[in-house]
Design an enzyme around this catalytic site. Structure first.
Site: not given
Ligand code: ZN
Ligand code: ZN
Length: 471
Positions: A157, A359, A299, A162, A446
């Protein structure tokens, strides 16, 4: 809700208007005094409610941190958030919401109907990234799973979803506990596949606004990797960009590297195309209009002395307005083709330009809603803790919810997530903090979660209770 408007009313019309200006008739004075008393009383009631919410947030923290650590240690990739969605559905059910699952994939919709009033939507996202966590936290993710291509990858995450989920569950539990303080329908959604830009669209396509009520307003939060925990950021208007991914396959006519005259070299053509693409933003788009064309991948070829038959480019293209987006994409198509023609390639060797389906539209924060929430944040966190932030060229598919025919006003705000110490040290050292998506991104849980819950509750109370007078 009455809080801020009442105070301003008291200042503007009560103290100054009634008590300090020209002499008043007794009846007018009485009306003013009564108005002031009502205002003071409602102000006091709001202060009591705020103190109660803060106490409840603190009281629920042990529960929420356990949930956060569980979610953090068990991240699932986009479109594969099965266990995460199950847990979120269970949590929201336990909080007293009517839960519907598997909406647009693993999406969860949770409704709490609480009498006559507006419907307000609050959204979080479920998915994680293929990143190998390097935070060293005791509850760091060690999880691996197969991605869409079948490769086993570590998951993390690293975008703070989260925290978003935990804040949403904390908000659900609290809003259910203070049901007597608001009226209307609270619609919480846990959305899949935000990172792939497809989750919001999938939930809408699966009838989010047909099977469930159309919200009068929709809000969301996202952690910010360089703002201190305890602070909030807001951006009226365009906040995040249109994001397009474009693939270009450039063709040539391959051959021996020693005999280039007998070939059409796609490597040279690719280089020319890349440079020509840079003139779109610099020469075609108005200077005050934000736009980005980045070629992130190239590439082609296999060996020193072989001129290949094709080269692949991958681009990310960013903008805010629909018109600029169209202009950018059309220019990319035109330039790719034009360069191929200039290189003397035949009609059947024109490049293939493919704009990918993934998109993400720009996120446009309704300015009026955003400034209304800014007032709530000022009120709940204290002046100076909510800051206006510059728009960004990053993407978020939350914008989709504001682009349907229903034209739902939306606002996503930033939740500061870094410890104050880290922020101070980074400023002192002139070093940037780990960004979102970094393997080192570690929110200060916290204060971040507590602020996430308190400000979300404050925003929802404002939108639910203050709805009538704000229309
Ligand atoms: Zn992300
Ligand atoms: Zn994110």
């Amino acid at each position: 809700m009455a809080t801020i408007d009442s105070v301003e009313y008291f200042n503007a019309n009560g103290a100054r208007g009634c008590l300090l200006s020209q002499p008043m008739k007794p009846i007018r004075m009485l009306v003013c005094l009564l108005a002031a008393l009502v205002t003071v009383e409602s102000f006091a009631a709001t202060e009591v409610l705020k103190a109660d919410v803060r106490k409840r947030v603190a009281g629920d923290y042990d529960y929420l941190i356990d949930l956060y650590r569980h979610l953090h240690a068990n991240p699932e990739l986009s479109y594969m958030e099965k266990e995460t969605a199950r847990r979120m559905g269970d949590e929201l059910q336990k909080a007293g919401f009517k839960v519907s699952r598997n909406i647009g994939g693993h999406g969860v919709v949770a409704l709490l109907r609480n009498g006559k009033g507006p419907t307000i939507m609050f959204r979080c996202d479920l998915d994680a990234l293929p990143v190998k966590e390097a935070t060293g936290l005791s509850f760091a993710s060690k999880r691996r799973m197969k991605d869409g291509a079948g490769n086993e990858v570590f998951t993390m995450h690293a975008c703070g979803h989260d925290i978003h989920m935990t804040s949403l569950v904390g908000t659900a539990r609290l809003m259910a506990a203070i049901k007597d303080q608001w009226k209307g329908t609270l619609m919480l959604i846990a959305q899949p596949a935000e990172e792939r830009g497809g989750g919001a669209r999938a939930m809408l396509a699966d009838g989010l606004f047909e099977k469930f009520p159309v919200p009068d307003k929709a809000i969301a939060l996202h952690v910010h990797s360089s703002m201190a925990a305890g602070t909030i950021g807001y951006t009226p208007g365009f906040a995040l960009a249109n994001v397009d991914s474009v693939d270009i396959k450039i063709f040539g006519m391959g051959g021996h590297g020693a005999y280039p005259h007998a070939t059409k070299d796609p490597i040279v053509l690719a280089a020319q195309t890349i440079l020509a693409l840079q003139t779109i933003v610099s020469r075609e788009i108005a200077p005050i209009e934000p736009a980005v064309v980045t070629v992130g991948s190239i590439h082609g070829g296999t060996k020193h002395n072989v001129i290949p038959g094709e080269v692949d480019l991958q681009l990310t293209v960013r903008s805010y307005s629909d018109a600029t987006r169209e202009q950018l994409l059309n220019a990319i198509r035109r330039i790719a083709k034009g360069q191929a023609i200039a290189a003397g390639l035949p009609e059947d060797k024109m490049p293939i330009v493919q704009v990918k389906d993934e998109y993400t539209p720009a996120t446009y924060n309704n300015p009026e809603l955003t400034l209304r929430l800014r007032n709530v944040f000022d009120d709940w966190l204290g002046k100076g803790m909510a800051m206006e932030r510059q728009p960004q060229m990053g993407g978020e598919d939350f914008g989709e919810y504001g682009r349907t025919d229903h034209k739902v006003p939306i606002c996503i705000f930033w939740l500061g997530a870094v410890s104050r110490n880290s922020v101070m040290q980074s400023i002192k050292a002139g070093k940037s903090l780990p960004s979102l998506h970094s393997p080192l991104f570690a929110p200060d849980a916290e204060p971040t979660i507590k602020t996430g819950v308190a400000t979300s509750v404050g925003a929802l109370l404002e939108l639910l209770n203050g709805f009538a007078h704000a229309q």
